[in-house]
Scaffold this motif. Structure first.
Motif, PDB file in Angstrom:
ATOM      1  N   LEU A  76      41.482  37.506  33.573  1.00  0.00           N
ATOM      2  CA  LEU A  76      41.681  37.981  34.943  1.00  0.00           C
ATOM      3  C   LEU A  76      42.879  38.929  35.021  1.00  0.00           C
ATOM      4  CD1 LEU A  76      41.261  34.640  36.917  1.00  0.00           C
ATOM      5  CD2 LEU A  76      39.589  36.487  36.705  1.00  0.00           C
ATOM      6  N   LYS A  77      42.816  39.817  35.996  1.00  0.00           N
ATOM      7  CA  LYS A  77      43.944  40.709  36.288  1.00  0.00           C
ATOM      8  C   LYS A  77      44.365  40.498  37.744  1.00  0.00           C
ATOM      9  CE  LYS A  77      43.491  45.232  36.916  1.00  0.00           C
ATOM     10  NZ  LYS A  77      43.356  46.674  36.632  1.00  0.00           N
ATOM     11  N   PHE A  78      45.645  40.193  37.949  1.00  0.00           N
ATOM     12  CA  PHE A  78      46.202  40.014  39.286  1.00  0.00           C
ATOM     13  C   PHE A  78      47.107  41.210  39.604  1.00  0.00           C
ATOM     14  CE2 PHE A  78      44.872  35.810  38.336  1.00  0.00           C
ATOM     15  CZ  PHE A  78      44.808  35.077  39.519  1.00  0.00           C
ATOM     16  N   GLU A  79      46.927  41.778  40.780  1.00  0.00           N
ATOM     17  CA  GLU A  79      47.804  42.850  41.252  1.00  0.00           C
ATOM     18  C   GLU A  79      48.258  42.541  42.674  1.00  0.00           C
ATOM     19  OE1 GLU A  79      47.033  47.098  39.973  1.00  0.00           O
ATOM     20  OE2 GLU A  79      44.990  46.270  39.904  1.00  0.00           O
ATOM     21  N   PHE A  80      49.547  42.752  42.934  1.00  0.00           N
ATOM     22  CA  PHE A  80      50.096  42.529  44.279  1.00  0.00           C
ATOM     23  C   PHE A  80      50.223  43.879  44.975  1.00  0.00           C
ATOM     24  CE2 PHE A  80      53.496  41.617  47.367  1.00  0.00           C
ATOM     25  CZ  PHE A  80      52.981  40.471  47.955  1.00  0.00           C
ATOM     26  N   LYS A  81      49.407  44.065  46.043  1.00  0.00           N
ATOM     27  CA  LYS A  81      49.387  45.341  46.757  1.00  0.00           C
ATOM     28  C   LYS A  81      49.389  45.086  48.262  1.00  0.00           C
ATOM     29  CE  LYS A  81      46.743  48.005  43.328  1.00  0.00           C
ATOM     30  NZ  LYS A  81      45.489  48.799  43.129  1.00  0.00           N
ATOM     31  N   ASP A  82      50.343  45.705  48.948  1.00  0.00           N
ATOM     32  CA  ASP A  82      50.389  45.633  50.422  1.00  0.00           C
ATOM     33  C   ASP A  82      50.316  44.189  50.921  1.00  0.00           C
ATOM     34  OD1 ASP A  82      50.435  48.433  50.571  1.00  0.00           O
ATOM     35  OD2 ASP A  82      48.252  48.515  50.405  1.00  0.00           O
ATOM     36  N   ARG A  83      51.070  43.300  50.259  1.00  0.00           N
ATOM     37  CA  ARG A  83      51.192  41.897  50.647  1.00  0.00           C
ATOM     38  C   ARG A  83      49.930  41.081  50.371  1.00  0.00           C
ATOM     39  NH1 ARG A  83      55.830  41.076  53.239  1.00  0.00           N
ATOM     40  NH2 ARG A  83      55.153  39.038  53.992  1.00  0.00           N
ATOM     41  N   PHE A  84      48.988  41.642  49.622  1.00  0.00           N
ATOM     42  CA  PHE A  84      47.781  40.930  49.221  1.00  0.00           C
ATOM     43  C   PHE A  84      47.732  40.829  47.705  1.00  0.00           C
ATOM     44  CE2 PHE A  84      46.574  42.395  53.424  1.00  0.00           C
ATOM     45  CZ  PHE A  84      45.822  41.341  53.934  1.00  0.00           C
ATOM     46  N   TRP A  85      47.115  39.736  47.221  1.00  0.00           N
ATOM     47  CA  TRP A  85      46.813  39.612  45.796  1.00  0.00           C
ATOM     48  C   TRP A  85      45.383  40.072  45.551  1.00  0.00           C
ATOM     49  CZ3 TRP A  85      50.160  39.001  42.058  1.00  0.00           C
ATOM     50  CH2 TRP A  85      51.385  38.361  42.311  1.00  0.00           C
ATOM     51  N   GLU A  86      45.210  40.984  44.613  1.00  0.00           N
ATOM     52  CA  GLU A  86      43.882  41.441  44.217  1.00  0.00           C
ATOM     53  C   GLU A  86      43.574  40.888  42.826  1.00  0.00           C
ATOM     54  OE1 GLU A  86      43.523  45.649  44.535  1.00  0.00           O
ATOM     55  OE2 GLU A  86      44.179  45.711  46.630  1.00  0.00           O
ATOM     56  N   ILE A  87      42.425  40.202  42.708  1.00  0.00           N
ATOM     57  CA  ILE A  87      41.996  39.629  41.432  1.00  0.00           C
ATOM     58  C   ILE A  87      40.757  40.385  40.974  1.00  0.00           C
ATOM     59  CG2 ILE A  87      41.280  37.545  40.217  1.00  0.00           C
ATOM     60  CD1 ILE A  87      42.626  35.900  42.354  1.00  0.00           C
ATOM     61  N   SER A  88      40.764  40.797  39.718  1.00  0.00           N
ATOM     62  CA  SER A  88      39.631  41.582  39.233  1.00  0.00           C
ATOM     63  C   SER A  88      39.345  41.293  37.764  1.00  0.00           C
ATOM     64  CB  SER A  88      39.895  43.075  39.425  1.00  0.00           C
ATOM     65  OG  SER A  88      41.053  43.474  38.711  1.00  0.00           O
ATOM     66  N   THR A  89      38.091  41.572  37.366  1.00  0.00           N
ATOM     67  CA  THR A  89      37.659  41.633  35.971  1.00  0.00           C
ATOM     68  C   THR A  89      36.777  42.871  35.868  1.00  0.00           C
ATOM     69  OG1 THR A  89      35.599  40.407  36.257  1.00  0.00           O
ATOM     70  CG2 THR A  89      37.601  39.102  35.856  1.00  0.00           C
ATOM     71  N   HIS A  90      36.077  42.999  34.765  1.00  0.00           N
ATOM     72  CA  HIS A  90      35.193  44.151  34.616  1.00  0.00           C
ATOM     73  C   HIS A  90      34.002  44.056  35.563  1.00  0.00           C
ATOM     74  CE1 HIS A  90      33.396  41.045  32.059  1.00  0.00           C
ATOM     75  NE2 HIS A  90      32.230  41.673  32.245  1.00  0.00           N
ATOM     76  N   SER A  91      33.739  42.844  36.122  1.00  0.00           N
ATOM     77  CA  SER A  91      32.528  42.680  36.934  1.00  0.00           C
ATOM     78  C   SER A  91      32.766  42.405  38.419  1.00  0.00           C
ATOM     79  CB  SER A  91      31.678  41.537  36.362  1.00  0.00           C
ATOM     80  OG  SER A  91      32.420  40.319  36.389  1.00  0.00           O
ATOM     81  N   PHE A  92      34.015  42.080  38.817  1.00  0.00           N
ATOM     82  CA  PHE A  92      34.240  41.851  40.252  1.00  0.00           C
ATOM     83  C   PHE A  92      35.672  42.205  40.628  1.00  0.00           C
ATOM     84  CE2 PHE A  92      35.420  37.704  38.447  1.00  0.00           C
ATOM     85  CZ  PHE A  92      36.619  37.459  39.079  1.00  0.00           C
ATOM     86  N   HIS A  93      35.869  42.314  41.960  1.00  0.00           N
ATOM     87  CA  HIS A  93      37.179  42.645  42.519  1.00  0.00           C
ATOM     88  C   HIS A  93      37.282  41.971  43.881  1.00  0.00           C
ATOM     89  CE1 HIS A  93      40.306  44.998  44.596  1.00  0.00           C
ATOM     90  NE2 HIS A  93      40.765  45.264  43.381  1.00  0.00           N
ATOM     91  N   ARG A  94      38.285  41.076  44.031  1.00  0.00           N
ATOM     92  CA  ARG A  94      38.434  40.351  45.286  1.00  0.00           C
ATOM     93  C   ARG A  94      39.877  40.445  45.767  1.00  0.00           C
ATOM     94  NH1 ARG A  94      34.900  35.912  45.760  1.00  0.00           N
ATOM     95  NH2 ARG A  94      36.070  35.364  47.644  1.00  0.00           N
ATOM     96  N   LYS A  95      40.080  40.313  47.084  1.00  0.00           N
ATOM     97  CA  LYS A  95      41.409  40.382  47.698  1.00  0.00           C
ATOM     98  C   LYS A  95      41.708  39.054  48.391  1.00  0.00           C
ATOM     99  CE  LYS A  95      42.665  44.210  49.666  1.00  0.00           C
ATOM    100  NZ  LYS A  95      42.835  45.327  50.633  1.00  0.00           N
TER     101      LYS A  95
END
Length: 307
Positions: A273-292
């Protein structure tokens, strides 16, 4: 320079800090920083000539401390240790007033100007309501501020404080450090204080003395911080053997919070998994999905259901 250490080695039977070559001048504010047991308090006691040097020399006002009496050193340096003996039957005002008696025999009555200065110190420390409190009834934080007040009342050109903010909340830390910085710059005093918190250096200190690997690294605060990433990037502890961390792209604080949260709660491999913190939200993604996600609670529900 007001304080100079020349080829100084400090310790007891064995060295803790070797070959120190550094100096500080009046008006400087210096943070002494290092892990427990590296020699911060030993260095302070060596500067005060309470512990003999193993090698080298320390000069105070261009005089070798070895030829100065305890009274002469006390006239030049006011000291606040992290653990101080509490005088019996003293009020807060009595304790702060003690700082004045370095200049008089103990049986002298303080002058009206001395008493006014003591009252001013009490007010500057936000201790007015406690001025007549017995010391035993003060909180740890207010007692610490009272000992700092005694050092201020001493009117010495240098003040040394060993872990002065240990018992203080954030608001009182700022009150003390702003007061110390103002003293250094308006009254040309040298302030040397020890702490574990490098943030204090960034906000309040001109210089840093960093003790590491039996050496003292000295310089402008920002220069020392930029050269020592370990101060700016705290270690992320791994105590969960089953946990495999994901990629985390976030500011330091948010990264620490996410890492500690994940390894406490998930005994699984999250490295895909990849976690990114953007605009006070956590975004979780892989090669197949992306969720906030808006919170750790939402992240918990997602990961619990993730196969």
């Amino acid at each position: 320079m007001f304080l100079e250490l020349k080829n100084t080695t400090i310790g007891y039977k064995t060295p803790l800090i070797k070959g120190v070559e550094t100096s500080l001048n009046l008006g400087d504010i210096c943070l002494l920083i290092g892990n427990n047991g590296v020699g911060k308090t030993t260095l302070i006691k060596s500067i005060l000539n309470q512990i003999s040097l193993l090698e080298g020399e320390v000069f105070l006002g261009q005089k070798n401390i070895k030829i100065l009496s305890n009274k002469e050193i006390a006239e030049q340096i006011a000291v606040v240790f992290s653990k101080s003996q509490i005088p019996a039957n003293y009020t807060l005002t009595d304790l702060i007033s003690l700082g004045k008696y370095i200049h008089y025999p103990y049986y002298f009555e303080l002058k009206s100007t001395d008493k006014q200065e003591v009252e001013g110190i009490i007010e500057s420390l936000n201790l007015t309501q406690y001025r007549d409190f017995p010391l035993q009834k003060l909180s740890d934080g207010n007692l610490q501020k009272a000992f700092i007040g005694r050092a201020l009342a001493q009117n010495s050109p240098m003040i040394i404080l060993d872990e002065p903010t240990t018992h203080l909340d954030e608001e009182n830390k700022i009150i003390i450090l702003k007061l110390l910085r103002n003293l250094a710059k308006t009254q040309n005093k040298l302030i040397l204080f020890s702490s574990h918190d490098w943030r204090l250096a960034k906000e309040f200190s001109d210089k840093i003395w960093l003790i590491n690997d039996e050496k003292l690294n000295a310089g402008i605060a920002e220069d020392i911080l930029m050269k020592h990433d370990e101060l700016l990037n705290p270690k992320l502890f791994n105590f969960n053997k089953e946990f495999r961390a994901p990629q985390i792209f976030a500011p330091t604080l948010q990264k620490e919070m996410l890492y500690s949260f994940l390894q406490k709660n998930f005994n699984k491999n999250l490295s895909f998994l990849k976690f990114e913190f953007k605009d006070r939200f956590w975004e979780i993604s892989t090669h197949s999905f992306h969720r906030k996600f808006n919170s750790f609670e939402e992240i918990t529900h997602f990961l619990q259901n993730l196969q």
